[in-house]
Design a protein around this motif. Structure first.
Motif, PDB file in Angstrom:
ATOM      1  N   SER A 185       0.831  -1.217   0.000  1.00  0.00           N
ATOM      2  CA  SER A 185       0.000   0.000   0.000  1.00  0.00           C
ATOM      3  C   SER A 185       0.862   1.263   0.000  1.00  0.00           C
ATOM      4  CB  SER A 185      -0.952  -0.021   1.187  1.00  0.00           C
ATOM      5  OG  SER A 185      -0.228  -0.178   2.385  1.00  0.00           O
TER       6      SER A 185
ATOM      7  N   THR B 271       2.310   4.179  -3.062  1.00  0.00           N
ATOM      8  CA  THR B 271       1.644   5.125  -3.966  1.00  0.00           C
ATOM      9  C   THR B 271       0.461   4.487  -4.696  1.00  0.00           C
ATOM     10  OG1 THR B 271       3.841   6.055  -4.312  1.00  0.00           O
ATOM     11  CG2 THR B 271       2.127   6.729  -5.867  1.00  0.00           C
TER      12      THR B 271
ATOM     13  N   ASP C  16       0.556  -4.371   4.348  1.00  0.00           N
ATOM     14  CA  ASP C  16       1.875  -3.896   3.923  1.00  0.00           C
ATOM     15  C   ASP C  16       2.863  -4.330   4.989  1.00  0.00           C
ATOM     16  OD1 ASP C  16       4.190  -2.001   3.321  1.00  0.00           O
ATOM     17  OD2 ASP C  16       2.753  -1.347   1.813  1.00  0.00           O
ATOM     18  N   THR C  17       4.124  -4.499   4.579  1.00  0.00           N
ATOM     19  CA  THR C  17       5.132  -4.908   5.554  1.00  0.00           C
ATOM     20  C   THR C  17       5.769  -3.712   6.266  1.00  0.00           C
ATOM     21  OG1 THR C  17       6.598  -5.054   3.646  1.00  0.00           O
ATOM     22  CG2 THR C  17       5.796  -7.136   4.558  1.00  0.00           C
ATOM     23  N   MET C  18       5.530  -2.510   5.744  1.00  0.00           N
ATOM     24  CA  MET C  18       6.185  -1.318   6.311  1.00  0.00           C
ATOM     25  C   MET C  18       5.334  -0.715   7.424  1.00  0.00           C
ATOM     26  SD  MET C  18       7.240   2.237   4.401  1.00  0.00           S
ATOM     27  CE  MET C  18       8.079   1.518   3.024  1.00  0.00           C
TER      28      MET C  18
ATOM     29  N   ARG D 192       2.186   2.327   7.355  1.00  0.00           N
ATOM     30  CA  ARG D 192       1.460   2.408   6.084  1.00  0.00           C
ATOM     31  C   ARG D 192      -0.044   2.637   6.308  1.00  0.00           C
ATOM     32  NH1 ARG D 192       4.282   4.690   2.387  1.00  0.00           N
ATOM     33  NH2 ARG D 192       5.244   3.350   0.847  1.00  0.00           N
TER      34      ARG D 192
ATOM     35  N   ASN E  91       0.369  -4.832  -5.133  1.00  0.00           N
ATOM     36  CA  ASN E  91       1.076  -3.586  -5.490  1.00  0.00           C
ATOM     37  C   ASN E  91       2.356  -3.426  -4.688  1.00  0.00           C
ATOM     38  OD1 ASN E  91      -1.742  -2.549  -6.501  1.00  0.00           O
ATOM     39  ND2 ASN E  91      -1.973  -3.036  -4.349  1.00  0.00           N
TER      40      ASN E  91
ATOM     41  N   THR F 171      10.692 -10.506  -4.594  1.00  0.00           N
ATOM     42  CA  THR F 171       9.682 -10.086  -3.608  1.00  0.00           C
ATOM     43  C   THR F 171       8.298 -10.476  -4.097  1.00  0.00           C
ATOM     44  OG1 THR F 171      11.006  -8.178  -3.003  1.00  0.00           O
ATOM     45  CG2 THR F 171       8.679  -8.054  -2.425  1.00  0.00           C
TER      46      THR F 171
ATOM     47  N   SER G 239      -0.179  -5.198 -10.107  1.00  0.00           N
ATOM     48  CA  SER G 239      -0.072  -3.863 -10.719  1.00  0.00           C
ATOM     49  C   SER G 239       1.261  -3.653 -11.424  1.00  0.00           C
ATOM     50  CB  SER G 239      -0.189  -2.778  -9.638  1.00  0.00           C
ATOM     51  OG  SER G 239      -1.468  -2.737  -9.081  1.00  0.00           O
ATOM     52  N   THR G 240       2.122  -4.651 -11.447  1.00  0.00           N
ATOM     53  CA  THR G 240       3.487  -4.460 -11.940  1.00  0.00           C
ATOM     54  C   THR G 240       3.588  -3.702 -13.264  1.00  0.00           C
ATOM     55  OG1 THR G 240       5.516  -5.594 -12.626  1.00  0.00           O
ATOM     56  CG2 THR G 240       3.457  -6.740 -13.079  1.00  0.00           C
TER      57      THR G 240
ATOM     58  N   PRO H 161      -2.348  -0.457 -13.656  1.00  0.00           N
ATOM     59  CA  PRO H 161      -3.055   0.831 -13.660  1.00  0.00           C
ATOM     60  C   PRO H 161      -2.109   1.958 -14.061  1.00  0.00           C
ATOM     61  CG  PRO H 161      -2.212   0.413 -11.479  1.00  0.00           C
ATOM     62  CD  PRO H 161      -1.696  -0.706 -12.337  1.00  0.00           C
TER      63      PRO H 161
END
Ligand SMILES: NC(=O)c1ccc[n+]([C@@H]2O[C@H](COP(=O)([O-])OP(=O)(O)OC[C@H]3O[C@@H](n4cnc5c(N)ncnc54)[C@H](O)[C@@H]3O)[C@@H](O)[C@H]2O)c1
Length: 323
Positions: A17, A19, A39-41, A44, A96, A103, A124-125, A148
């Motif tokens: 999650s 941008t 998300d792993t961060m 977020r 995303n 990863t 979304s790559t 996107p």
């Protein structure tokens, strides 16, 4: 494999999650879906919440069918530190995460293991194909690319591409789902680097760089040539239909016969510049001159204002040109 009916999707998982994921979350929330974000961060969740709050006035202005009250919509948003918790109960997953092959491969395998096999996963790559991304998945057939354009909550286009292992029915499912979710999906029939729209952008930019480096025009004037010229037409119809109308009463037939040879002769003189240190400096200096000290923040706000004006103006007439 019979996939969950697209019309019965009410819960979407957003995996990664930053941008793009935050913007997808804003879109799906505005369209009335339950949105489960992971998300792993650390932090977020606050980032996504802030992103949605900032995006909401634009979504409201565009009158996205669904929810108009931010506070009510936010009740359908949840954050999950554990991936499996986020994807549980989702009928569709939009991945995303950071653009790193290993990863994404291991993450997609993890999503695959947690999600019933009748659910579609889209990535979304911008750069990888589904064939490469699905290498570690037990059910690679349900992975498609759903690429996107930034920001996904404003730009309608989604490029859908399958890989060697994708089930054609999964590709069809994704096209149908994105359409129902209010996007404008297109089918890309084979994997090519950069998918489709970014290749078109790359082709145009290659010649734009060539024209600057060759001294034909300044960065500012090359940009003006698009923004005040064909760019306006390209916002309403693509290059082929634009030339169909350029052919007058004879349409595309006349265009390819009459003007085609001239265009073809220009193709052979199009440039193939390289982004050498000198070329990079020329472009950076050209942009500095064109923007005359205006901050990036200021320019981004103006871009978004103009984009919103354009989207709003086009909204009422936005339907396939075949209709
Ligand atoms: N930025 C763009 O203009 C753009 C446009 C279209 C598509 N994309 C694609 O969208 C994807 C995301 O790009 P972005 O610009 O949002 O990147 P970003 O760096 O802003 O966000 C990526 C997020 O993924 C998270 N992440 C990394 N590993 C993870 C994992 N294992 N599980 C869960 N989350 C994880 C990171 O913590 C980060 O928050 C990429 O594949 C990119 O190619 C980007």
């Amino acid at each position: 494999m019979a996939y969950t009916a697209t019309g019965s999707v009410d819960t979407v998982a957003i995996v990664g999650s930053g941008t793009i994921g935050a913007s997808w979350a804003a879109w799906f929330l505005a369209r009335g879906y339950q949105v489960r974000v992971t998300d792993t961060m650390a932090g977020r969740d606050a980032f996504v919440q802030h992103y949605i709050e900032t995006a909401w006035p634009a979504l409201t202005r565009l009158n996205i069918p669904g929810e108009s009250e931010l506070a009510t919509a936010l009740k359908r948003l949840s954050f999950h530190g554990i991936l499996e918790d986020a994807v549980v109960g989702a009928q569709f997953v939009q991945e995303n995460a950071s653009e790193k092959l290993e990863t994404k491969q291991s993450l997609l395998a993890q999503i695959d293991a947690a999600l019933p096999a009748d659910r579609i996963i889209a990535s979304s790559t911008s750069g990888f194909g589904a064939t490469a991304l699905s290498q570690a998945m037990a059910h690679p057939q349900r992975l498609v690319i759903g690429h996107p354009f930034n920001p996904p909550h404003l730009i309608p286009l989604v490029e859908v591409v399958g890989g060697d292992n994708s089930d054609p029915a999964a590709v069809e499912w994704a096209l149908d789902f994105y359409r129902q979710a209010g996007k404008h999906p297109i089918l890309i029939r084979k994997e090519v680097p950069g998918h489709l729209a970014n290749r078109l952008q790359a082709a145009l930019w290659r010649e734009a760089v060539h024209l600057v480096v060759d001294g034909v025009a300044s960065v500012d004037d090359v940009d003006a040539a698009i923004a005040y010229g064909p760019g306006l037409r390209w916002a309403v119809m693509g290059p082929h239909l634009t030339f169909h109308l350029g052919g007058g009463e004879g349409g595309m037939r006349h265009f390819v016969d009459h003007l085609g040879p001239a265009v073809e002769s220009w193709w052979s003189s199009l440039g193939s510049p390289h982004l050498t240190p000198d070329v990079k400096e020329t472009l950076v200096a050209g942009v500095a001159q064109a923007t005359n000290g205006r901050s990036l923040q200021d320019l981004a706000a103006e871009r978004d204002r103009r984009l919103l004006d354009l989207l709003e103006a086009l909204q009422s007439s936005r339907k396939p040109l075949s209709q």
